[in-house]
Write a protein that holds these residues in place. Structure first.
Motif, PDB file in Angstrom:
ATOM      1  N   ASN A  12     -14.901  14.593  25.218  1.00 15.78           N
ATOM      2  CA  ASN A  12     -14.362  14.841  23.874  1.00 15.78           C
ATOM      3  C   ASN A  12     -14.995  16.048  23.168  1.00 15.78           C
ATOM      4  N   GLY A  13     -16.287  16.204  23.349  1.00 15.42           N
ATOM      5  CA  GLY A  13     -16.950  17.385  22.790  1.00 15.42           C
ATOM      6  C   GLY A  13     -17.264  17.302  21.308  1.00 15.42           C
ATOM      7  N   SER A  14     -17.478  16.073  20.796  1.00 13.90           N
ATOM      8  CA  SER A  14     -17.800  15.994  19.362  1.00 13.90           C
ATOM      9  C   SER A  14     -19.191  16.565  19.083  1.00 13.90           C
ATOM     10  N   ASN A  15     -20.104  16.445  20.034  1.00 11.76           N
ATOM     11  CA  ASN A  15     -21.425  17.074  19.842  1.00 11.76           C
ATOM     12  C   ASN A  15     -21.321  18.591  19.896  1.00 11.76           C
ATOM     13  N   LEU A  16     -20.488  19.086  20.801  1.00  7.94           N
ATOM     14  CA  LEU A  16     -20.221  20.532  20.832  1.00  7.94           C
ATOM     15  C   LEU A  16     -19.706  20.982  19.470  1.00  7.94           C
ATOM     16  N   ASN A 108     -30.455  17.879  26.414  1.00 12.60           N
ATOM     17  CA  ASN A 108     -29.417  16.859  26.572  1.00 12.60           C
ATOM     18  C   ASN A 108     -29.473  15.920  25.369  1.00 12.60           C
ATOM     19  N   ILE A 109     -28.320  15.346  25.047  1.00 17.38           N
ATOM     20  CA  ILE A 109     -28.285  14.290  24.025  1.00 17.38           C
ATOM     21  C   ILE A 109     -27.957  12.982  24.734  1.00 17.38           C
ATOM     22  N   HIS A 110     -28.750  11.948  24.429  1.00 17.40           N
ATOM     23  CA  HIS A 110     -28.548  10.655  25.090  1.00 17.40           C
ATOM     24  C   HIS A 110     -28.430   9.568  24.018  1.00 17.40           C
ATOM     25  N   PRO A 111     -27.428   8.690  24.146  1.00 18.64           N
ATOM     26  CA  PRO A 111     -27.184   7.711  23.081  1.00 18.64           C
ATOM     27  C   PRO A 111     -28.043   6.451  23.155  1.00 18.64           C
ATOM     28  N   SER A 112     -29.350   6.630  23.329  1.00 12.25           N
ATOM     29  CA  SER A 112     -30.269   5.500  23.192  1.00 12.25           C
ATOM     30  C   SER A 112     -31.611   6.051  22.744  1.00 12.25           C
ATOM     31  N   GLN A 174     -25.310   9.961  14.134  1.00 13.20           N
ATOM     32  CA  GLN A 174     -26.682  10.492  14.145  1.00 13.20           C
ATOM     33  C   GLN A 174     -26.848  11.569  15.211  1.00 13.20           C
ATOM     34  N   GLU A 175     -26.124  11.430  16.328  1.00 12.63           N
ATOM     35  CA  GLU A 175     -26.159  12.473  17.368  1.00 12.63           C
ATOM     36  C   GLU A 175     -25.734  13.802  16.764  1.00 12.63           C
ATOM     37  N   HIS A 176     -24.707  13.728  15.910  1.00 12.84           N
ATOM     38  CA  HIS A 176     -24.155  14.962  15.329  1.00 12.84           C
ATOM     39  C   HIS A 176     -25.122  15.615  14.350  1.00 12.84           C
TER      40      HIS A 176
HETATM   41  C1  GRF Z   1     -22.370  11.120  23.512  1.00  8.15           C
HETATM   42  O1  GRF Z   1     -22.530   9.772  23.173  1.00  8.15           O
HETATM   43  C2  GRF Z   1     -23.617  11.632  24.177  1.00  8.15           C
HETATM   44  O2  GRF Z   1     -24.773  11.046  23.675  1.00  8.15           O
HETATM   45  C3  GRF Z   1     -23.409  11.241  25.602  1.00  8.15           C
HETATM   46  O3  GRF Z   1     -22.050  11.421  25.834  1.00  8.15           O
HETATM   47  C4  GRF Z   1     -21.333  11.317  24.614  1.00  8.15           C
HETATM   48  C5  GRF Z   1     -20.581  12.587  24.476  1.00  8.15           C
HETATM   49  O4  GRF Z   1     -19.748  12.614  23.350  1.00  8.15           O
HETATM   50  N1  GRF Z   1     -24.274  12.011  26.481  1.00  8.15           N
HETATM   51  P1  GRF Z   1     -19.019  13.952  22.924  1.00  8.15           P
HETATM   52  O5  GRF Z   1     -18.292  14.480  24.175  1.00  8.15           O
HETATM   53  O6  GRF Z   1     -20.057  14.927  22.453  1.00  8.15           O
HETATM   54  O7  GRF Z   1     -18.065  13.538  21.868  1.00  8.15           O
END
Ligand code: GRF
Length: 200
Positions: A12-16, A108-112, A174-176
């Protein structure tokens, strides 16, 4: 000097998007995303990149063996004189050669809240374990699985009535925040690595 960023994505790329937004708003200065590379042809992240005129590359894993795939990524990184490589929802393991050559320059982003719940479906793992606090982590990438030095973490509560989906959404918010923040700290030269410890 502009920090040249490459981003690896699969979905999806929401972090991007959050990082693009931070650059657009000037929160991250002196940085540009030069290329977004996907292992999935239909990753929405590619559309997001195109909307901002960012170069995109789809690399089909079926066309390479593992080494050939990573060598091709490396060529692209070199072609764009990449300073910082971001994994943003990239669901493939990165080869050791890239990690070695880009030591402390791959995030890297990790969801934990690492080191808990490494690997896939981290939010599901946390939810099913019954934790009361969950969260996310931005870390440098080393040769292990989700094991590199931790840059930033944020926690969120697990609330009564939560489902895996509501918890995932709360973590993603929170990742964002922390992924762009980690990129900003990097681009401002504010991340010092002392062993496993990243001092900001
Ligand atoms: C996020 O939950 C990230 O932590 C994990 O993959 C997901 C990616 O989401 N590594 P998005 O593609 O950035 O929306």
């Amino acid at each position: 000097m502009t920090v040249k960023i490459a981003v690896l994505v699969s979905g999806n790329g929401s972090n991007l998007q959050a990082i693009i937004d931070s650059i657009e708003k000037g929160h991250i200065k002196n940085a540009a995303i030069n290329v977004v590379i996907s292992n999935k042809a239909n990753a929405y992240a590619l559309e997001r990149a195109k909307n901002y005129g960012i170069n995109t590359v789809f690399l089909d894993p079926c066309e390479y063996d593992k080494d050939g795939y990573d060598r091709t990524i490396l060529k692209i990184l070199n072609q764009y004189n990449t300073d910082l490589l971001l994994l943003a929802g990239y669901f493939r393991l990165l080869g050791n050669e890239i990690i070695e050559l880009y030591r402390n320059r791959v995030m890297n982003i990790h969801p934990s809240l690492l080191p808990a719940f490494k690997g896939l479906h981290a939010q599901k793992q946390a939810f099913e374990y019954g934790v009361k606090v969950a969260g996310c982590t931005v870390h440098f990438v080393d040769e292990g699985l989700d094991s590199g030095p931790i840059i930033l973490q944020r926690c969120v509560p697990v609330l009564p009535g939560d489902t895996e989906e509501t918890l995932t959404a709360r973590i993603l918010e929170q990742e964002h925040i922390i992924y762009p923040e980690a990129v900003r700290l990097f681009t401002e030269g504010k991340l010092k690595i002392e062993g496993r410890n990243v001092v900001t």
